[in-house]
Design an enzyme around this catalytic site. Structure first.
Site, PDB file in Angstrom:
ATOM      1  N   ASP A  79     -10.891   2.147   3.855  1.00 42.10           N
ATOM      2  CA  ASP A  79     -11.529   0.951   4.258  1.00 42.10           C
ATOM      3  C   ASP A  79     -13.237   0.656   3.735  1.00 42.10           C
ATOM      4  O   ASP A  79     -13.164  -0.476   3.215  1.00 42.10           O
ATOM      5  CB  ASP A  79     -11.118   0.367   5.185  1.00 42.10           C
ATOM      6  CG  ASP A  79      -9.440  -0.810   5.442  1.00 42.10           C
ATOM      7  OD1 ASP A  79      -9.144  -0.555   3.945  1.00 42.10           O
ATOM      8  OD2 ASP A  79      -8.780  -0.729   5.996  1.00 42.10           O
TER       9      ASP A  79
ATOM     10  N   GLN B 109      -5.027  -1.738   9.516  1.00 36.18           N
ATOM     11  CA  GLN B 109      -4.802  -3.362   9.092  1.00 36.18           C
ATOM     12  C   GLN B 109      -4.833  -4.246   9.936  1.00 36.18           C
ATOM     13  O   GLN B 109      -4.611  -4.380  11.567  1.00 36.18           O
ATOM     14  CB  GLN B 109      -2.935  -3.493   8.755  1.00 36.18           C
ATOM     15  CG  GLN B 109      -2.421  -5.214   7.974  1.00 36.18           C
ATOM     16  CD  GLN B 109      -3.827  -4.498   6.890  1.00 36.18           C
ATOM     17  OE1 GLN B 109      -3.385  -3.652   6.023  1.00 36.18           O
ATOM     18  NE2 GLN B 109      -3.958  -5.700   5.899  1.00 36.18           N
TER      19      GLN B 109
ATOM     20  N   LYS C  94       0.825  -0.922  -0.053  1.00 35.40           N
ATOM     21  CA  LYS C  94       0.104  -0.369  -0.058  1.00 35.40           C
ATOM     22  C   LYS C  94       0.711   0.883  -0.296  1.00 35.40           C
ATOM     23  O   LYS C  94       0.684   2.287  -0.738  1.00 35.40           O
ATOM     24  CB  LYS C  94      -0.736   0.215   1.428  1.00 35.40           C
ATOM     25  CG  LYS C  94      -2.120  -1.109   1.135  1.00 35.40           C
ATOM     26  CD  LYS C  94      -2.932  -0.872   2.084  1.00 35.40           C
ATOM     27  CE  LYS C  94      -3.954  -2.699   2.277  1.00 35.40           C
ATOM     28  NZ  LYS C  94      -4.569  -2.852   3.980  1.00 35.40           N
TER      29      LYS C  94
HETATM   30  N1  GUN Z   1      -6.369  -7.310   6.033  1.00 30.52           N
HETATM   31  C1  GUN Z   1      -6.634  -8.163   5.135  1.00 30.52           C
HETATM   32  N2  GUN Z   1      -7.605  -7.445   4.140  1.00 30.52           N
HETATM   33  C2  GUN Z   1      -7.613  -5.804   4.677  1.00 30.52           C
HETATM   34  C3  GUN Z   1      -8.379  -5.039   4.226  1.00 30.52           C
HETATM   35  O1  GUN Z   1      -8.806  -4.283   3.062  1.00 30.52           O
HETATM   36  N3  GUN Z   1      -7.795  -3.911   4.512  1.00 30.52           N
HETATM   37  C4  GUN Z   1      -7.208  -3.420   6.190  1.00 30.52           C
HETATM   38  N4  GUN Z   1      -7.916  -2.498   7.279  1.00 30.52           N
HETATM   39  N5  GUN Z   1      -7.382  -5.250   6.846  1.00 30.52           N
HETATM   40  C5  GUN Z   1      -7.197  -6.194   5.825  1.00 30.52           C
END
Ligand code: GUN
Length: 290
Positions: free
Chosen positions: A119, A96, A52
């Site tokens: 998100d 996350q 990211k």
């Molecule tokens: N863990 C796995 N996929 C994601 C996501 O898209 N966002 C977040 N915050 N955690 C994750």
């Protein structure tokens, strides 16, 4: 059979975002700023957050990673969320997942300002999505809709079977595919771990979305001729052919299923690359909204 090339589409969208950022800079405005909070040292989470961060930099965003030890208390993490909510330099942020067991994920998600929840996990954003109002759509479902739309795959009146009911993928996608829009207007069936004889549903489906995380689950006898298969599965399986000793395998038995399909997403290189660009898009939107 046509392969849906997620890498190609994702690169195209990154170029579009890059051009928008150049425009923002030319007008002397602040570039979008995404913050990712990671708690502890989960290997997969570290990898996602690093990807990211890299993607942000490539399109010209500002990116910050906040690393917190897994000894942090829930109250301390909630304080950090509150600080980010109030920080004017931050357009959007994510925490996350998964979080360590002693911290309530839902409490943390509910503490995020919905306007910065890129998100799209906050109940306000989910509620707005259900009602068809402007909102942040979770990245993976948003990426899938984008692929369907860029490949002009018809969805109206089609039967769509989603396998897997996670909060991040299956549940939101089932809502999006049934809403009155394109992509959408499909008749959606949501199958999950308690559905007996899932093949009864997938065999009748025009569009099958796999988001259950069982490598090779969908076999060729489970799809009809001409089906569209969207494979969200990415399980690491041992492999002798790669340097890492692993490769990613999807939820479809690709080699056998693909010849029956009109369209199919490969793993890797299908849905995966779209997820991060959807997050970038949400961040750009968050910055524009402010
Ligand atoms: N863990 C796995 N996929 C994601 C996501 O898209 N966002 C977040 N915050 N955690 C994750």
């Amino acid at each position: 059979m046509q392969l849906i090339d997620g890498r190609h589409v994702a690169a195209e969208i990154r170029r579009e975002i890059y051009r928008e950022v150049e425009n923002i800079k030319a007008r002397g405005k602040k570039v979008p700023h995404l913050v990712a909070v990671i708690v502890g040292h989960d290997g997969a989470s570290e990898t996602y957050v690093a990807h990211k961060d890299k993607a942000c930099r490539e399109v010209g965003f500002e990116s910050t990673i906040i690393r917190l030890e897994d000894t942090i208390t829930e109250a301390e993490l909630l304080e950090e969320v509150d600080r980010l909510n109030r920080d004017g330099s931050v357009d959007g942020f994510i925490v996350q997942l998964p979080l360590p067991g002693h911290i309530s994920e839902s409490k943390v998600i509910e503490a995020i300002d919905p306007a910065k929840d890129v998100d799209g996990f906050h109940p306000v954003n989910i509620g707005r999505m259900v009602q068809g109002l402007p909102c942040f759509v979770p990245a993976t479902p948003a990426g899938i809709l984008e692929l369907i739309s860029r490949y002009k795959i018809p969805t109206e009146g089609r039967s769509c079977v989603v396998v897997g009911r996670s909060q991040i993928v299956g549940t939101p996608l089932s809502i999006l595919m049934s809403r009155k829009a394109y992509p959408g207007n499909a008749t959606v069936t949501l199958c999950h771990s308690r559905t007996p004889h899932i093949e009864k549903y997938t065999r009748e489906a025009d569009i099958v979305v796999l988001a259950l995380g069982k490598p090779g689950f969908l076999t060729e006898d489970m799809v009809k001729e001409g089906a569209v298969v969207i494979d969200v599965g990415t399980t690491r399986v041992p492999s002798k052919e790669t340097r890492s000793g692993f490769r990613l395998k999807g939820d479809a038995d690709f080699d056998r299923v693909a010849p029956k399909c009109s369209y199919i997403t490969p793993v890797p290189g299908g849905v995966g690359p779209m997820t991060i660009v959807s997050l970038l898009r949400n961040t750009l939107q968050a910055a524009k909204n402010r």
